[in-house]
Design a protein around this motif. Structure first.
Motif, PDB file in Angstrom:
ATOM      1  N   LEU A  46       0.934  -1.456  -0.212  1.00  0.00           N
ATOM      2  CA  LEU A  46      -0.330  -0.482   0.385  1.00  0.00           C
ATOM      3  C   LEU A  46       1.002   1.496   0.086  1.00  0.00           C
ATOM      4  N   LEU A  47       2.243   1.289   0.707  1.00  0.00           N
ATOM      5  CA  LEU A  47       2.778   2.848   0.860  1.00  0.00           C
ATOM      6  C   LEU A  47       3.995   2.327  -0.688  1.00  0.00           C
ATOM      7  N   ALA A  48       3.704   1.239  -1.190  1.00  0.00           N
ATOM      8  CA  ALA A  48       4.411   1.701  -2.236  1.00  0.00           C
ATOM      9  C   ALA A  48       3.787   2.456  -3.405  1.00  0.00           C
ATOM     10  N   LYS A  49       2.422   2.196  -3.010  1.00  0.00           N
ATOM     11  CA  LYS A  49       1.591   2.705  -3.927  1.00  0.00           C
ATOM     12  C   LYS A  49       1.750   4.473  -4.886  1.00  0.00           C
ATOM     13  N   GLU A  50       1.634   4.922  -3.171  1.00  0.00           N
ATOM     14  CA  GLU A  50       1.629   6.280  -2.672  1.00  0.00           C
ATOM     15  C   GLU A  50       3.169   7.034  -2.190  1.00  0.00           C
ATOM     16  N   SER A  51       4.253   6.178  -2.402  1.00  0.00           N
ATOM     17  CA  SER A  51       5.150   7.219  -2.339  1.00  0.00           C
ATOM     18  C   SER A  51       6.697   6.097  -2.489  1.00  0.00           C
ATOM     19  N   ARG A  52       7.684   6.288  -3.117  1.00  0.00           N
ATOM     20  CA  ARG A  52       9.056   5.474  -3.513  1.00  0.00           C
ATOM     21  C   ARG A  52      10.174   5.241  -1.973  1.00  0.00           C
ATOM     22  N   GLU A  53       9.165   6.538  -0.824  1.00  0.00           N
ATOM     23  CA  GLU A  53      10.781   6.586   0.336  1.00  0.00           C
ATOM     24  C   GLU A  53       9.604   6.431   1.157  1.00  0.00           C
ATOM     25  N   VAL A  54      10.097   6.207   2.546  1.00  0.00           N
ATOM     26  CA  VAL A  54       9.781   5.286   4.065  1.00  0.00           C
ATOM     27  C   VAL A  54      10.604   5.630   4.630  1.00  0.00           C
ATOM     28  N   VAL A  55      10.279   6.880   5.107  1.00  0.00           N
ATOM     29  CA  VAL A  55      10.483   7.007   6.886  1.00  0.00           C
ATOM     30  C   VAL A  55      10.034   6.159   8.671  1.00  0.00           C
ATOM     31  N   ILE A  56      10.488   5.283   8.889  1.00  0.00           N
ATOM     32  CA  ILE A  56      10.123   5.207  10.132  1.00  0.00           C
ATOM     33  C   ILE A  56      10.134   5.467  11.256  1.00  0.00           C
ATOM     34  N   ALA A  57       9.236   5.940  12.029  1.00  0.00           N
ATOM     35  CA  ALA A  57       9.719   6.692  13.488  1.00  0.00           C
ATOM     36  C   ALA A  57       8.855   6.457  14.343  1.00  0.00           C
ATOM     37  N   ARG A  70      12.228  -5.602  11.591  1.00  0.00           N
ATOM     38  CA  ARG A  70      11.723  -6.614  11.262  1.00  0.00           C
ATOM     39  C   ARG A  70      10.778  -5.806   9.566  1.00  0.00           C
ATOM     40  N   SER A  71      10.437  -4.317   9.927  1.00  0.00           N
ATOM     41  CA  SER A  71       9.716  -3.260   8.834  1.00  0.00           C
ATOM     42  C   SER A  71      10.850  -3.394   7.740  1.00  0.00           C
ATOM     43  N   LEU A  72      11.683  -3.138   8.293  1.00  0.00           N
ATOM     44  CA  LEU A  72      13.225  -2.793   6.884  1.00  0.00           C
ATOM     45  C   LEU A  72      12.651  -3.319   5.867  1.00  0.00           C
ATOM     46  N   ASP A  73      12.998  -4.856   5.795  1.00  0.00           N
ATOM     47  CA  ASP A  73      13.001  -6.362   4.726  1.00  0.00           C
ATOM     48  C   ASP A  73      11.799  -5.683   4.214  1.00  0.00           C
ATOM     49  N   ILE A  74      10.892  -5.803   5.566  1.00  0.00           N
ATOM     50  CA  ILE A  74       9.391  -5.769   4.059  1.00  0.00           C
ATOM     51  C   ILE A  74       9.349  -4.519   3.112  1.00  0.00           C
ATOM     52  N   LEU A  75       9.474  -3.511   3.498  1.00  0.00           N
ATOM     53  CA  LEU A  75       9.820  -2.539   2.373  1.00  0.00           C
ATOM     54  C   LEU A  75      10.937  -2.260   1.764  1.00  0.00           C
ATOM     55  N   ALA A  76      12.594  -2.503   1.995  1.00  0.00           N
ATOM     56  CA  ALA A  76      13.281  -3.125   1.013  1.00  0.00           C
ATOM     57  C   ALA A  76      12.679  -4.097  -0.373  1.00  0.00           C
ATOM     58  N   GLU A  77      12.036  -5.226   0.276  1.00  0.00           N
ATOM     59  CA  GLU A  77      10.738  -6.254  -0.944  1.00  0.00           C
ATOM     60  C   GLU A  77      10.562  -5.604  -2.259  1.00  0.00           C
ATOM     61  N   GLN A  78      10.462  -4.301  -1.402  1.00  0.00           N
ATOM     62  CA  GLN A  78       8.987  -3.383  -2.593  1.00  0.00           C
ATOM     63  C   GLN A  78       9.760  -2.571  -3.340  1.00  0.00           C
ATOM     64  N   GLY A  79      11.034  -2.739  -3.005  1.00  0.00           N
ATOM     65  CA  GLY A  79      11.787  -1.117  -3.898  1.00  0.00           C
ATOM     66  C   GLY A  79      11.334  -0.321  -3.416  1.00  0.00           C
ATOM     67  N   LEU A  80      11.493  -0.615  -1.693  1.00  0.00           N
ATOM     68  CA  LEU A  80      10.684   1.323  -1.521  1.00  0.00           C
ATOM     69  C   LEU A  80      12.494   2.073  -0.655  1.00  0.00           C
ATOM     70  N   ARG A  81      12.837   2.989  -0.846  1.00  0.00           N
ATOM     71  CA  ARG A  81      14.094   3.675   0.000  1.00  0.00           C
ATOM     72  C   ARG A  81      13.688   3.576   1.642  1.00  0.00           C
ATOM     73  N   VAL A  82      14.274   3.337   2.640  1.00  0.00           N
ATOM     74  CA  VAL A  82      14.091   3.388   3.538  1.00  0.00           C
ATOM     75  C   VAL A  82      15.284   3.845   4.863  1.00  0.00           C
ATOM     76  N   LEU A  83      14.098   5.096   5.035  1.00  0.00           N
ATOM     77  CA  LEU A  83      15.232   5.197   6.396  1.00  0.00           C
ATOM     78  C   LEU A  83      14.469   5.466   7.721  1.00  0.00           C
TER      79      LEU A  83
END
Length: 195
Positions: A46-57, A70-83
């Motif tokens: 769902l996040l990948a549909k809206e943005s290419r960059e995700v910041v975990i706080a 745990r969430s970092l790898d899940i997000l990276a699998e979707q091709g998102l830039r993770v911070l």
């Protein structure tokens, strides 16, 4: 939050309702909550549909750090830039925004760590520099992270960073990574032959 996420080209993910509500109340509206630590692949899609960059706080406690990892790898699998934002120990986004305000939040967000930097930082958290074997323990903690890096350019960059953190020559770390990769290749060949 959708319009704000699209406008900012970035989504901030927090853990709970109050974290999300507090940030929206002060005008930071590109924020969503994963509701606890239950982050799933569906959330990432769902996040990948809206943005290419995700910041975990997430909260700066043990559970929050574990959930972040745990969430970092899940997000990276979707091709998102993770911070990852590094909140002070004992703080959550709600308490942080109440005490430090929007400017403090923006500064913290601007200093968010990349996925690899956060993993390395988290991996070294349990290493006691007072221990005479701290460099060995540090290398053991970081080695799996380095072995997962596929790009030679990225690997070379992080070998330099980790060698500084562990006060070890880069060549020593490179030799350790190469030794483990050769071992992995031999194991795969044996499996292929016997499999």
């Amino acid at each position: 939050a959708r319009a704000s996420i699209r406008r900012e080209k970035r989504v901030v993910v927090v853990e709970g309702y109050m974290d999300c509500i507090s940030l929206h109340q002060v005008g930071i509206t590109n924020v969503v909550a994963s509701l606890g630590t239950a982050f799933t692949r569906e959330h990432a899609r769902l996040l990948a549909k809206e943005s290419r960059e995700v910041v975990i706080a997430y909260d700066a406690d043990t559970a929050g750090i574990a959930a972040t990892l745990r969430s970092l790898d899940i997000l990276a699998e979707q091709g998102l830039r993770v911070l990852v934002m590094s909140l002070p120990l004992g703080e959550d986004p709600d308490s942080f925004i109440q005490s430090r305000g929007v400017e403090g939040w923006k500064e913290l967000e601007g200093n968010a760590l990349s996925l690899l930097d956060f993993k390395i930082h988290a991996g070294l958290q349990g290493v006691d520099k007072e221990d005479s074997n701290w460099q060995i323990h540090g290398t053991q903690a970081i080695l799996p992270i380095l072995l997962d890096i596929e790009s030679p350019v990225v690997l070379e960059t992080y070998l330099g960073k980790v060698s500084t953190l562990l006060d070890l020559p880069t060549d020593v770390l490179r030799a350790e990574v190469d030794r483990h990769k050769q071992g992995q290749r031999r194991t795969r060949r044996r499996r292929h032959i016997t499999g």
